[in-house]
Design an enzyme around this catalytic site. Structure first.
Site, PDB file in Angstrom:
ATOM      1  N   TRP A 161      48.061  89.278  78.252  1.00 16.65           N
ATOM      2  CA  TRP A 161      47.520  88.458  79.339  1.00 16.65           C
ATOM      3  C   TRP A 161      47.340  87.016  78.867  1.00 16.65           C
ATOM      4  O   TRP A 161      46.390  86.708  78.152  1.00 16.65           O
ATOM      5  CB  TRP A 161      46.177  89.034  79.812  1.00 16.65           C
ATOM      6  CG  TRP A 161      46.355  90.377  80.450  1.00 16.65           C
ATOM      7  CD1 TRP A 161      46.705  90.623  81.742  1.00 16.65           C
ATOM      8  CD2 TRP A 161      46.201  91.661  79.822  1.00 16.65           C
ATOM      9  NE1 TRP A 161      46.778  91.974  81.966  1.00 16.65           N
ATOM     10  CE2 TRP A 161      46.481  92.641  80.803  1.00 16.65           C
ATOM     11  CE3 TRP A 161      45.869  92.089  78.526  1.00 16.65           C
ATOM     12  CZ2 TRP A 161      46.427  94.004  80.537  1.00 16.65           C
ATOM     13  CZ3 TRP A 161      45.815  93.449  78.271  1.00 16.65           C
ATOM     14  CH2 TRP A 161      46.095  94.395  79.263  1.00 16.65           C
ATOM     15  N   HIS A 182      42.923  89.497  85.038  1.00 17.85           N
ATOM     16  CA  HIS A 182      43.129  90.673  85.901  1.00 17.85           C
ATOM     17  C   HIS A 182      41.776  91.029  86.542  1.00 17.85           C
ATOM     18  O   HIS A 182      40.749  90.424  86.199  1.00 17.85           O
ATOM     19  CB  HIS A 182      43.719  91.860  85.130  1.00 17.85           C
ATOM     20  CG  HIS A 182      43.018  92.202  83.833  1.00 17.85           C
ATOM     21  ND1 HIS A 182      43.415  93.229  83.020  1.00 17.85           N
ATOM     22  CD2 HIS A 182      41.937  91.648  83.213  1.00 17.85           C
ATOM     23  CE1 HIS A 182      42.621  93.299  81.957  1.00 17.85           C
ATOM     24  NE2 HIS A 182      41.723  92.353  82.055  1.00 17.85           N
ATOM     25  N   ARG A 208      46.891  83.431  85.272  1.00 20.52           N
ATOM     26  CA  ARG A 208      47.588  83.616  84.000  1.00 20.52           C
ATOM     27  C   ARG A 208      48.235  82.293  83.586  1.00 20.52           C
ATOM     28  O   ARG A 208      48.816  81.598  84.420  1.00 20.52           O
ATOM     29  CB  ARG A 208      48.678  84.690  84.137  1.00 20.52           C
ATOM     30  CG  ARG A 208      48.083  86.015  84.566  1.00 20.52           C
ATOM     31  CD  ARG A 208      48.397  87.153  83.656  1.00 20.52           C
ATOM     32  NE  ARG A 208      47.678  88.345  84.121  1.00 20.52           N
ATOM     33  CZ  ARG A 208      48.235  89.529  84.330  1.00 20.52           C
ATOM     34  NH1 ARG A 208      49.524  89.698  84.074  1.00 20.52           N
ATOM     35  NH2 ARG A 208      47.516  90.549  84.747  1.00 20.52           N
ATOM     36  N   GLN A 222      45.052  90.586  92.842  1.00 21.48           N
ATOM     37  CA  GLN A 222      45.200  91.990  92.473  1.00 21.48           C
ATOM     38  C   GLN A 222      44.229  92.821  93.290  1.00 21.48           C
ATOM     39  O   GLN A 222      43.261  92.313  93.842  1.00 21.48           O
ATOM     40  CB  GLN A 222      44.874  92.193  90.986  1.00 21.48           C
ATOM     41  CG  GLN A 222      45.934  91.663  90.037  1.00 21.48           C
ATOM     42  CD  GLN A 222      45.671  92.074  88.596  1.00 21.48           C
ATOM     43  OE1 GLN A 222      44.536  92.288  88.196  1.00 21.48           O
ATOM     44  NE2 GLN A 222      46.742  92.185  87.815  1.00 21.48           N
ATOM     45  N   VAL A 265      43.116 102.400  79.277  1.00 23.25           N
ATOM     46  CA  VAL A 265      43.357 103.735  79.860  1.00 23.25           C
ATOM     47  C   VAL A 265      44.059 104.629  78.847  1.00 23.25           C
ATOM     48  O   VAL A 265      44.756 104.155  77.943  1.00 23.25           O
ATOM     49  CB  VAL A 265      44.220 103.655  81.152  1.00 23.25           C
ATOM     50  CG1 VAL A 265      43.411 103.086  82.297  1.00 23.25           C
ATOM     51  CG2 VAL A 265      45.487 102.867  80.913  1.00 23.25           C
ATOM     52  N   ALA A 319      41.736 104.666  86.788  1.00 20.98           N
ATOM     53  CA  ALA A 319      41.729 103.268  87.218  1.00 20.98           C
ATOM     54  C   ALA A 319      43.158 102.866  87.521  1.00 20.98           C
ATOM     55  O   ALA A 319      44.105 103.458  86.998  1.00 20.98           O
ATOM     56  CB  ALA A 319      41.143 102.377  86.125  1.00 20.98           C
TER      57      ALA A 319
HETATM   58  N1  PHE Z   1      44.830  95.235  84.678  1.00 18.68           N
HETATM   59  C1  PHE Z   1      46.179  95.681  84.505  1.00 18.68           C
HETATM   60  C2  PHE Z   1      47.100  94.473  84.609  1.00 18.68           C
HETATM   61  O1  PHE Z   1      46.704  93.437  85.083  1.00 18.68           O
HETATM   62  C3  PHE Z   1      46.548  96.711  85.528  1.00 18.68           C
HETATM   63  C4  PHE Z   1      45.812  98.015  85.328  1.00 18.68           C
HETATM   64  C5  PHE Z   1      44.581  98.210  85.917  1.00 18.68           C
HETATM   65  C6  PHE Z   1      46.367  99.019  84.576  1.00 18.68           C
HETATM   66  C7  PHE Z   1      43.913  99.414  85.763  1.00 18.68           C
HETATM   67  C8  PHE Z   1      45.711 100.218  84.378  1.00 18.68           C
HETATM   68  C9  PHE Z   1      44.487 100.411  84.979  1.00 18.68           C
HETATM   69  O2  PHE Z   1      48.250  94.522  84.198  1.00 18.68           O
END
Ligand code: PHE
Length: 351
Positions: A161, A182, A208, A222, A265, A319
């Site tokens: 990121w 995010h 970003r 998002q 995750v 998630a």
């Molecule tokens: N936050 C991640 C992204 O911006 C997306 C994501 C959210 C992936 C929750 C897994 C669980 O790429």
């Protein structure tokens, strides 16, 4: 030889004047008439000037008649001017009649931005499945954006990121305040402040530090999702996201899950839908694979759960996170994400 000046002469001049006035039918003719009778050397003026040559008795009678004639003639002129104006208006009404049955001019009507529309559609799909909508700060601490999501400082995953920092470096050369990259930091914020069960979605803007191109913007939106409770499994994740895909992309959608990596995750997956354009045969929309990747997801990492004070032995959760622009681009067949923020009404008013 001087013409005899009498009441009769006055009457004759008056009569002639009225006849001529009657046939004067435009501004120029009226002005000409005014000069001829009422002007400085007009006929009435001349009559009045001639009064001096008459006997006092006669002068009184003829003078009164001449003054009266002057009055009625200038009244006559005013009336004539008004009558011509009225006639003009009446003529316009005849030729330029108003058709009250014609439709009116449409008043320009505003509308919601296509990204707002798409975001609401996504929200509706999840709200119908029992999720609550929550929002969070766009200026965030690295603690929530990274640390609490199992991404410690110096962890190479931070490179996933590209970050816009908003504070200055401290003595150690570190910075801690950023524009969230995010919506995932809200996972930690919500869990920290609530006891399970948790079922939330978090729509919002993210940022970003990267160059823009047809598929990348430096700011976009998002929708995050989080469900934590006793006994939540990957099957719940798949079922929920499958239902979402069908609600937003059509009843007959198929979904595909593959392994992917996100530090917060375990296991991590990405979800694709079968291409709604070619039905899976392969086309330019799906890059000739038949599948379109639409989101990242996974089971909440035990480190994230214990970090917010949840017992990972007792609670599990899933998630997910998706880009709203990407969903809108797929839905509407838009090939450049930058269109959304170029403020071109020719583009925006199509939605
Ligand atoms: N936050 C991640 C992204 O911006 C997306 C994501 C959210 C992936 C929750 C897994 C669980 O790429």
């Amino acid at each position: 030889m001087r013409e005899e000046l009498s009441v009769d002469t006055v009457e004759q001049v008056k009569l002639q004047a009225f006849q001529e006035l009657e046939s004067a039918s435009d501004d120029a003719a009226l002005e000409q008439w005014r000069v001829a009778y009422l002007g400085r050397s007009g006929k009435i003026t001349q009559l009045l000037r001639g009064l001096g040559a008459l006997d006092p008795d006669e002068r009184r009678v003829v003078g009164a008649a001449a003054n009266k004639a002057k009055g009625v003639l200038s009244d006559g002129l005013d009336l004539r001017i008004k009558a011509l104006k009225d006639a003009l208006l009446a003529g316009r009404l005849d030729t330029e009649s108003i058709d009250v049955t014609l439709p009116g001019l449409p008043a320009p009507q505003g509308r919601l931005h296509p990204i707002t529309q798409t975001r609401r559609e996504i929200e509706e799909a999840f709200v119908a499945m029992g999720f609550e909508v929550r929002e969070g700060p766009e200026v965030e601490w690295d603690r929530y954006n990274f640390d609490m999501l199992n991404i410690p400082k110096e962890h190479p995953a931070r490179d996933m990121w590209d970050t816009m920092w908003v504070d200055n470096e401290n003595a150690e050369g570190e910075r801690s305040m950023l524009l969230r990259t995010h919506t995932s930091p809200m996972q930690a914020r919500i869990m920290e402040a609530t006891e399970p069960p948790v079922r939330v979605i978090v729509p919002g803007k993210v940022y970003r530090y990267e160059a823009t191109d047809p598929t990348h913007e430096w700011h976009f939106q998002q929708v995050e999702g989080l469900a934590v409770d006793e006994g939540i499994t990957l099957a719940n994740l798949k079922g929920t996201l499958f239902e979402f895909a069908r609600r937003v992309f059509g009843e007959e959608r198929k979904v595909r899950f593959r392994c992917d990596f996100f530090p917060f995750v375990e296991p991590g997956v990405d979800m694709s839908i079968d291409c709604f354009k070619c039905g899976g045969d392969g086309c330019h929309i799906c890059g000739h694979t038949g599948w379109i990747e639409i989101l990242g997801a996974g089971m909440v990492h035990p480190n994230v759960l214990s970090g917010v004070g949840y017992d990972p032995q007792k609670y599990t959760g899933f998630a997910f996170g998706m880009g709203v622009e990407r969903i809108a681009m797929l839905k509407y067949g838009i090939d450049d994400v930058r269109n959304f923020y170029a403020n071109d009404l020719r583009f925006l008013s199509q939605f």
